[in-house]
Design a protein around this motif. Structure first.
Motif, PDB file in Angstrom:
ATOM      1  N   LEU A  22      48.463  78.696  41.579  1.00 62.09           N
ATOM      2  CA  LEU A  22      47.407  78.661  42.375  1.00 62.09           C
ATOM      3  C   LEU A  22      47.008  79.978  42.585  1.00 62.09           C
ATOM      4  N   ALA A  23      47.696  80.885  42.769  1.00 59.30           N
ATOM      5  CA  ALA A  23      47.676  82.500  42.961  1.00 59.30           C
ATOM      6  C   ALA A  23      46.881  82.889  41.616  1.00 59.30           C
ATOM      7  N   ALA A  24      47.164  82.360  40.560  1.00 58.47           N
ATOM      8  CA  ALA A  24      46.314  82.891  39.415  1.00 58.47           C
ATOM      9  C   ALA A  24      45.211  82.068  38.917  1.00 58.47           C
ATOM     10  N   HIS A  25      45.045  80.824  39.517  1.00 57.04           N
ATOM     11  CA  HIS A  25      43.937  80.084  39.183  1.00 57.04           C
ATOM     12  C   HIS A  25      43.473  79.344  40.176  1.00 57.04           C
ATOM     13  N   PRO A  26      41.871  79.583  40.578  1.00 54.12           N
ATOM     14  CA  PRO A  26      41.295  78.787  41.498  1.00 54.12           C
ATOM     15  C   PRO A  26      41.700  77.446  41.639  1.00 54.12           C
ATOM     16  N   ALA A  27      42.012  76.923  42.833  1.00 48.81           N
ATOM     17  CA  ALA A  27      42.156  75.481  43.311  1.00 48.81           C
ATOM     18  C   ALA A  27      41.167  74.635  42.837  1.00 48.81           C
ATOM     19  N   PRO A  28      41.181  73.669  42.075  1.00 49.46           N
ATOM     20  CA  PRO A  28      40.161  72.703  41.945  1.00 49.46           C
ATOM     21  C   PRO A  28      39.545  71.973  43.139  1.00 49.46           C
ATOM     22  N   ARG A  29      38.258  71.837  43.337  1.00 46.88           N
ATOM     23  CA  ARG A  29      37.644  71.452  44.410  1.00 46.88           C
ATOM     24  C   ARG A  29      37.182  69.929  44.281  1.00 46.88           C
ATOM     25  N   HIS A  30      36.739  69.575  42.813  1.00 49.98           N
ATOM     26  CA  HIS A  30      36.528  68.164  42.405  1.00 49.98           C
ATOM     27  C   HIS A  30      37.426  68.077  41.184  1.00 49.98           C
ATOM     28  N   PRO A  31      37.656  66.494  41.014  1.00 56.35           N
ATOM     29  CA  PRO A  31      38.331  66.218  39.817  1.00 56.35           C
ATOM     30  C   PRO A  31      37.791  66.743  38.420  1.00 56.35           C
ATOM     31  N   ASP A  32      36.561  67.034  38.402  1.00 54.47           N
ATOM     32  CA  ASP A  32      35.865  67.405  37.127  1.00 54.47           C
ATOM     33  C   ASP A  32      36.245  68.881  36.832  1.00 54.47           C
ATOM     34  N   LEU A  59      39.306  69.894  36.920  1.00 53.78           N
ATOM     35  CA  LEU A  59      40.442  69.792  36.167  1.00 53.78           C
ATOM     36  C   LEU A  59      40.301  69.999  34.293  1.00 53.78           C
ATOM     37  N   ARG A  60      39.168  69.993  34.333  1.00 51.65           N
ATOM     38  CA  ARG A  60      38.658  70.282  32.852  1.00 51.65           C
ATOM     39  C   ARG A  60      38.883  71.809  32.633  1.00 51.65           C
ATOM     40  N   GLU A  61      38.915  72.496  33.511  1.00 53.83           N
ATOM     41  CA  GLU A  61      39.362  74.162  33.229  1.00 53.83           C
ATOM     42  C   GLU A  61      40.523  74.524  33.711  1.00 53.83           C
ATOM     43  N   HIS A  62      41.368  73.702  33.783  1.00 51.85           N
ATOM     44  CA  HIS A  62      42.785  73.930  34.012  1.00 51.85           C
ATOM     45  C   HIS A  62      43.915  73.389  33.142  1.00 51.85           C
ATOM     46  N   ARG A  63      45.089  73.905  33.314  1.00 46.82           N
ATOM     47  CA  ARG A  63      46.158  73.414  32.303  1.00 46.82           C
ATOM     48  C   ARG A  63      46.856  72.242  33.023  1.00 46.82           C
ATOM     49  N   ASN A  64      46.885  71.254  32.361  1.00 41.50           N
ATOM     50  CA  ASN A  64      47.185  69.989  32.962  1.00 41.50           C
ATOM     51  C   ASN A  64      48.450  69.562  32.238  1.00 41.50           C
ATOM     52  N   ILE A  65      49.637  69.222  33.066  1.00 42.19           N
ATOM     53  CA  ILE A  65      50.851  68.546  32.692  1.00 42.19           C
ATOM     54  C   ILE A  65      50.793  67.094  32.636  1.00 42.19           C
ATOM     55  N   ARG A  66      50.787  66.501  31.338  1.00 46.21           N
ATOM     56  CA  ARG A  66      50.514  65.379  31.381  1.00 46.21           C
ATOM     57  C   ARG A  66      51.819  64.320  30.997  1.00 46.21           C
ATOM     58  N   LEU A  72      41.991  65.199  31.029  1.00 45.26           N
ATOM     59  CA  LEU A  72      43.266  66.226  31.481  1.00 45.26           C
ATOM     60  C   LEU A  72      43.369  67.090  30.280  1.00 45.26           C
ATOM     61  N   PRO A  73      42.739  67.948  30.116  1.00 43.01           N
ATOM     62  CA  PRO A  73      43.333  68.976  28.860  1.00 43.01           C
ATOM     63  C   PRO A  73      44.399  69.644  29.164  1.00 43.01           C
ATOM     64  N   GLY A  74      45.341  69.820  28.191  1.00 38.03           N
ATOM     65  CA  GLY A  74      46.582  70.434  28.320  1.00 38.03           C
ATOM     66  C   GLY A  74      47.192  70.380  27.000  1.00 38.03           C
ATOM     67  N   GLN A  75      48.309  71.292  27.232  1.00 40.04           N
ATOM     68  CA  GLN A  75      49.304  71.542  25.872  1.00 40.04           C
ATOM     69  C   GLN A  75      50.689  70.615  26.087  1.00 40.04           C
TER      70      GLN A  75
END
Length: 304
Positions: A172-182, A184-191, A214-217
């Motif tokens: 979270l220090a390197a990425h802004p915390a999501p404020r809305h579930p949508d 999450l499209r802009e984040h790395r998600n661990i699925r 939930l986009p993610g690698q």
């Protein structure tokens, strides 16, 4: 040889994976186990096990015979259990399967407590995240979390939990915390592939359950692996509360999107339909329902 001895030896070999371990389980030598299984095969006129120097495997006939053999042993055990039930003593063995993380955190402790109260009972507890076929593999009970598919199994709810979206302070220090579930499209998600749909998650948004991508690698099949990846700052993860509550309390993980709760997840005990429910199974289920809810820190379920 009594045919029942042969059946017990055969099932013990399948369950333990070797004649030596089967002998240890039954309290006899591995040579006697081999003799019993060979005699059973001779009586039936079929080969039940393929034997090589490295491994044992069931023949096609053995797979069919195993299902019937388990029924026979269960029926014998139930005769003994019913006789002892009148004296108020539980006896016999329960074979139970549960998810790995949930089993390590709760089921193994609750099972040990149950056995202290009922010294005549035995439990074979198998922890695995794979789907277990109760009938084919001879299990009395499967504990599962989340939405279940259509099934002829009898389901009893024994508790509830929920999922939390979390990330590490470093992430979270390197990425802004999501404020809305949508967001999450802009984040790395661990699925987690144990979820009904690994690449999507459901949140309650304005009173409605909405699924978001939930986009993610990284996709893994373990909630604990998902947790460890989140702790190492690899992205945002959606994990059952009971696994990460302590991490959140200690600040190792930060809970996100608190205003958008995920769905409640039922914790269910599944068993095969049967005309007679063994007293030990009923007692074990009652024990779980009484003690699991306090351990999870949630209100007890209102229905069954």
């Amino acid at each position: 040889m009594d045919r029942l001895d042969g059946i017990r030896a055969f099932v013990a070999v399948v369950d333990s994976g070797s004649f030596t371990r089967a002998g240890q389980r039954l309290g006899i030598s591995n040579k006697l186990v081999s003799k019993y299984v060979a005699a059973l095969e001779g009586q039936q006129g079929i080969t039940l096990l393929n034997r090589t120097t490295r491994a044992l495997s069931l023949t096609t006939a053995g797979e069919r015979y195993l299902i019937a053999a388990r029924r026979v042993l269960n029926a014998v055990d139930e005769l003994d259990a019913q006789a002892r039930a009148d004296d108020g003593m539980l006896s016999g063995r329960l074979r139970i399967t549960a998810p790995v993380s949930f089993g390590e955190m709760f089921v193994q402790v609750l099972t040990a407590d149950f056995l202290r109260d009922h010294p005549g009972a035995q439990v074979d507890l198998r922890l695995t995240d794979r789907y277990v076929d109760l009938a084919a593999e001879g299990f009395d009970l499967a504990l599962r979390i989340g939405v279940l598919g259509d099934s002829s199994l009898i389901a009893r709810r024994i508790g509830r939990t929920e999922t939390w979206a979390v990330a590490s302070p470093d992430y979270l220090a390197a990425h802004p915390a999501p404020r809305h579930p949508d967001d999450l499209r802009e984040h790395r998600n661990i699925r987690d592939s144990n979820a009904p749909v690994a690449h999507r998650a459901t949140f309650v948004i304005e009173g409605r359950a909405i699924s978001v991508p939930l986009p993610g690698q990284i996709t893994v099949n373990s909630a604990q692996s998902t947790r460890r990846l989140a702790l190492h700052g690899e992205g945002i993860a959606i994990i059952p509360r009971f696994i990460i509550a302590e991490d959140v309390a200690q600040g190792r993980l930060i809970r996100l999107l608190e205003g958008f709760p995920g769905p409640q997840l039922d914790i269910q005990a599944l068993s095969l339909p049967q005309p007679f429910v063994p007293p030990r199974l009923t007692a074990y289920l009652d024990h779980l329902r009484r003690n699991l809810t306090p351990a999870l820190g949630k209100e007890p379920p209102r229905d069954s």
